[in-house]
Design a protein around this motif. Structure first.
Motif, short mmCIF file in Angstrom:
data_model
loop_
_atom_site.label_atom_id
_atom_site.label_comp_id
_atom_site.label_asym_id
_atom_site.label_seq_id
_atom_site.Cartn_x
_atom_site.Cartn_y
_atom_site.Cartn_z
N VAL A 50 -7.66 48.89 18.11
CA VAL A 50 -7.43 47.50 18.50
C VAL A 50 -7.67 46.58 17.31
N VAL A 51 -8.71 46.88 16.52
CA VAL A 51 -8.99 46.08 15.32
C VAL A 51 -7.82 46.14 14.34
N CYS A 52 -7.22 47.32 14.17
CA CYS A 52 -6.06 47.45 13.28
C CYS A 52 -4.89 46.61 13.77
N ILE A 53 -4.68 46.61 15.08
CA ILE A 53 -3.61 45.78 15.66
C ILE A 53 -3.91 44.30 15.42
N MET A 54 -5.19 43.94 15.57
CA MET A 54 -5.59 42.55 15.31
C MET A 54 -5.36 42.17 13.85
N ILE A 55 -5.66 43.09 12.93
CA ILE A 55 -5.48 42.82 11.50
C ILE A 55 -4.01 42.52 11.20
N ILE A 56 -3.13 43.34 11.77
CA ILE A 56 -1.69 43.13 11.56
C ILE A 56 -1.26 41.78 12.12
N ALA A 57 -1.71 41.47 13.33
CA ALA A 57 -1.31 40.21 13.97
C ALA A 57 -1.85 39.00 13.21
N ILE A 58 -3.12 39.05 12.80
CA ILE A 58 -3.71 37.92 12.07
C ILE A 58 -3.07 37.78 10.70
N SER A 59 -2.72 38.91 10.07
CA SER A 59 -2.05 38.86 8.76
C SER A 59 -0.72 38.13 8.87
N VAL A 60 0.01 38.41 9.95
CA VAL A 60 1.29 37.72 10.17
C VAL A 60 1.05 36.22 10.35
N LEU A 61 0.01 35.88 11.13
CA LEU A 61 -0.31 34.47 11.36
C LEU A 61 -0.66 33.77 10.05
N LEU A 62 -1.52 34.40 9.25
CA LEU A 62 -1.93 33.79 7.98
C LEU A 62 -0.76 33.72 7.00
N LEU B 261 -18.78 29.14 10.69
CA LEU B 261 -19.03 29.74 9.39
C LEU B 261 -17.86 29.60 8.42
N ALA B 262 -16.68 29.38 8.94
CA ALA B 262 -15.47 29.20 8.13
C ALA B 262 -15.33 30.26 7.04
N PRO B 263 -15.23 31.53 7.41
CA PRO B 263 -15.12 32.59 6.40
C PRO B 263 -13.76 32.57 5.70
N SER B 264 -13.75 32.99 4.43
CA SER B 264 -12.54 33.25 3.65
C SER B 264 -11.54 32.09 3.71
N TYR B 265 -10.33 32.38 4.18
CA TYR B 265 -9.22 31.43 4.19
C TYR B 265 -9.59 30.12 4.89
N PHE B 266 -10.43 30.18 5.90
CA PHE B 266 -10.73 29.00 6.73
C PHE B 266 -11.63 27.99 6.02
N GLN B 267 -12.20 28.38 4.86
CA GLN B 267 -13.08 27.47 4.12
C GLN B 267 -12.32 26.28 3.58
N ASN B 268 -11.04 26.47 3.32
CA ASN B 268 -10.24 25.41 2.71
C ASN B 268 -9.66 24.42 3.71
N LEU C 260 -3.01 39.75 1.11
CA LEU C 260 -3.29 39.04 2.36
C LEU C 260 -3.79 40.00 3.44
N VAL C 261 -3.14 41.15 3.56
CA VAL C 261 -3.56 42.14 4.55
C VAL C 261 -4.96 42.65 4.22
N PHE C 262 -5.22 42.91 2.93
CA PHE C 262 -6.54 43.40 2.53
C PHE C 262 -7.62 42.37 2.86
N LYS C 263 -7.33 41.09 2.54
CA LYS C 263 -8.31 40.04 2.83
C LYS C 263 -8.52 39.90 4.34
N THR C 264 -7.43 40.00 5.11
CA THR C 264 -7.53 39.91 6.57
C THR C 264 -8.34 41.06 7.13
N ALA C 265 -8.11 42.28 6.59
CA ALA C 265 -8.86 43.45 7.06
C ALA C 265 -10.34 43.27 6.79
N SER C 266 -10.68 42.80 5.59
CA SER C 266 -12.09 42.58 5.25
C SER C 266 -12.71 41.54 6.17
N LEU C 267 -11.95 40.46 6.40
CA LEU C 267 -12.43 39.38 7.26
C LEU C 267 -12.62 39.86 8.70
#
Length: 291
Positions: A92-104, A32-39, A117-124
């Motif tokens: 766990v989702v909050c921890i994932m949001i923080i980790a993915i935000s750092v990755l992005l 589906l390539a949501p959000s950031y991954f579309q590019n 970036l954090v807001f977009k990651t949380a929504s995603l």
């Protein structure tokens, strides 16, 4: 709503708790390539999906044991509810949001602010995970409720057989006049009982609540002592520790009931059911089946 959140729920954490969310994350990003991954180009997207999936799996695998270690009382499996399950998942989702935000943040190629970036990651992350979370909780509730009811029915049926009826009416062997001595931690004798009159005991901190028959009444006595000390004087052929806080006289068990979280024992003449901890289910089953 509160009654629903307080409903018993099984605490389940195994390899599928990590693999299923990870697999869903990988497929959603790749297909589906949501959000950031579309590019991203297909190959780049596949690499990003792999590392994001790996990050999700690590977050789940490490965060749950860590939370159990940091919050042992709140994470008690025998008191687990739907509400606690939802809170754990959200944590766990909050921890994932923080980790993915750092990755992005490391991978980003624009001037997007950290907050954005954090807001977009949380929504995603929430958008990806919300439906799998709901489906998983509902499925676990239904599936384990069904399994527990089946197990409880099987054990209750066994209790109703002729052999079990005979066992249920067999009194604990003892010499005439022989008494069971229940002592306090300073070795003072608090109760002298016929072993057949002791129904069950409940641990309450440094004290034990002893429930026993006295003539036609059920009485209670609070004794200062530990579960381990008192268990040592009980005949293990008739008394069963079904929970870290409970010991029951097996001859009083008349029915086994179950919910999505655990089994419970119904004792003759006792209004409140006695819980069976998950760690004791096999032991209780063997005891009731005479193995």
């Amino acid at each position: 709503m509160i009654s629903i959140l307080n409903k018993p729920h099984p605490f389940i954490f195994n390899k599928f708790s990590v693999l299923v969310p990870s697999a869903i994350t990988f497929l959603l990003i790749l297909l589906l390539a949501p959000s950031y991954f579309q590019n991203l180009e297909p190959i780049e997207r596949g690499v990003a999906a792999f590392f994001t999936t790996l990050l999700v799996g690590l977050c789940i695998r490490l965060s749950v044991p860590l939370l159990k270690k940091l919050l042992p009382t709140a994470m008690n499996e025998d008191d687990w509810t739907i509400g606690k399950e939802i809170l754990l998942i959200l944590s766990v989702v909050c921890i994932m949001i923080i980790a993915i935000s750092v990755l992005l943040f490391v991978l980003r190629d624009n001037e997007e602010t950290v907050v954005a970036l954090v807001f977009k990651t949380a929504s995603l992350t929430i958008g990806i995970s919300i439906f799998p979370i709901i489906i998983t909780v509902l499925f676990e509730q239904y599936h384990h409720q069904k399994l527990q009811v089946k197990k409880a029915t099987s054990l209750t049926t066994y209790l109703a057989t002729e052999n079990k009826k005979l066992r249920a009416t067999t009194r604990i062997s003892s010499q005439p006049g022989e008494k069971l001595l229940i002592k306090s931690d300073n070795q003072n004798i608090e109760l002298r009982l016929d072993p057949n009159d002791l129904i069950f005991m409940k641990s309450d901190g440094n004290y034990m609540e002893v429930y026993y028959h006295d003539m036609d009444d059920i009485k209670t006595k609070l004794i200062r002592n530990t579960m381990k000390s008192i268990t040592a004087v009980l005949p293990n052929t008739s008394f069963l520790r079904c929970h870290k806080s409970f010991i029951v006289n097996g001859n009083y068990i008349i029915k086994v009931e179950g919910n999505a979280r655990n089994l419970e024992l119904k004792l003759k003449g006792v209004a409140t059911n006695i819980p069976v901890s998950r760690a004791k289910v096999k032991e209780v089953s063997k005891f009731l089946e005479g193995n």
